[in-house]
Design a protein around this motif. Structure first.
Motif, short mmCIF file in Angstrom:
data_model
loop_
_atom_site.label_atom_id
_atom_site.label_comp_id
_atom_site.label_asym_id
_atom_site.label_seq_id
_atom_site.Cartn_x
_atom_site.Cartn_y
_atom_site.Cartn_z
N TYR A 83 0.82 -1.22 0.00
CA TYR A 83 0.00 0.00 0.00
C TYR A 83 0.84 1.26 0.00
O TYR A 83 0.64 2.17 -0.81
N ARG A 130 -3.87 -3.23 -4.18
CA ARG A 130 -5.25 -2.93 -4.58
C ARG A 130 -5.81 -1.75 -3.78
O ARG A 130 -6.50 -0.89 -4.32
N HIS A 131 -5.50 -1.70 -2.49
CA HIS A 131 -5.99 -0.60 -1.66
C HIS A 131 -5.34 0.72 -2.07
O HIS A 131 -5.99 1.77 -2.04
N LYS A 187 -7.02 2.38 -4.96
CA LYS A 187 -8.38 2.86 -4.70
C LYS A 187 -8.43 4.09 -3.79
O LYS A 187 -9.44 4.76 -3.74
N SER A 188 -7.36 4.36 -3.06
CA SER A 188 -7.43 5.46 -2.08
C SER A 188 -6.05 6.07 -1.87
O SER A 188 -5.03 5.44 -2.11
#
Length: 249
Positions: free
Chosen positions: A26, A216-217, A220-221
């Motif tokens: 992340y 993936r996180h 998305k953010s």
């Protein structure tokens, strides 16, 4: 049994590796620092450091397609040039220091870097070639000695207010190249043997899952909130490891 370690010890290590991979996937940093600060308590640094570097290479290569467009190639070249000369010195330190003192050194280095990042440390003239190359020297030395070459670069990049994507992409690519170089040197000096390779292979599954979920996180953010969590974890783990090492002296 792997690397002379009991299976119960190794199985306890797997959740730590997974969480560290989640953080790295992340935020782009923190994997080596979290795993080495935690696992060097139960596994000698001379074994865990090269094992984690091998794992970093495999995990990083899998992330290259998603970060390729964000890499700052100029900074990557200059940082890599500085690290080229400093990494062997760090490896000499790792091979020469007793395990207990190496644990203390690792914990102190991680704690200092984490506090600097948390407090928003800034470097003047961060775009000059000499400054970028110096960051590579510091990173290479710390990577060879303690496997945490990414943290000083996070301090450096954030001191220039780089975008999160640029920091993450350049840092991950640099660490792949640096870890390959460090592992080649370590192999030549006899520090990477079959037991270290087995230890690295054991960690690949939790690392792969954690990296995938973390990546993936990130897509998305924005990573700012998660970075604060990662830094808090770094300071907690390194502080705890330092305290335990000092008590055991």
């Amino acid at each position: 049994m792997i690397a002379g370690l009991d299976w119960s010890v190794l199985l306890v290590c797997l959740p730590v590796v997974f969480v560290a991979a989640l953080v790295r996937g992340y935020s782009g940093f923190g994997f080596s620092a979290l795993t080495i600060a935690s696992l060097s308590i139960v596994i000698p640094p001379v074994q865990i450091v090269p094992a984690i570097l091998l794992v970093e290479i495999v995990a990083g290569i899998g992330m290259l397609p998603s970060i390729w467009k964000d890499i700052d190639w100029r900074q990557l070249r200059l940082i890599g040039f500085g690290a080229l000369f400093a990494t062997p010195l760090g490896l000499m330190l790792l091979a020469g220091l007793p395990s207990q003192w190496m644990r203390i050194l690792i914990s102190v280095l991680i704690l200092i870097c984490a506090v600097l990042i948390w407090r928003g440390f800034r470097i003047r003239g961060g775009d000059r070639a000499s400054v970028i190359g110096s960051a590579g020297v510091v990173s290479g030395a710390l990577n060879g000695a303690a496997g945490v070459g990414g943290l000083p670069l996070v301090v450096f990049f954030l001191s220039k207010e780089e975008s999160a994507a640029t920091v993450r992409g350049t840092l991950i690519t640099y660490l792949i190249l640096l870890d390959i170089y460090t592992c080649l040197l370590a192999t030549g000096s006899g520090m990477i043997d079959w037991q270290v390779v087995q230890l690295a292979a054991l960690f690949l599954i939790p690392v792969g899952l954690g990296t995938l979920l973390g990546n993936r996180h990130f897509l998305k953010s924005p990573p700012e909130s998660f970075r604060r969590i990662a830094l808090a974890m770094l300071m907690l783990i390194s502080g705890g490891s330092l305290g335990r090492s000092l008590v055991n002296l």
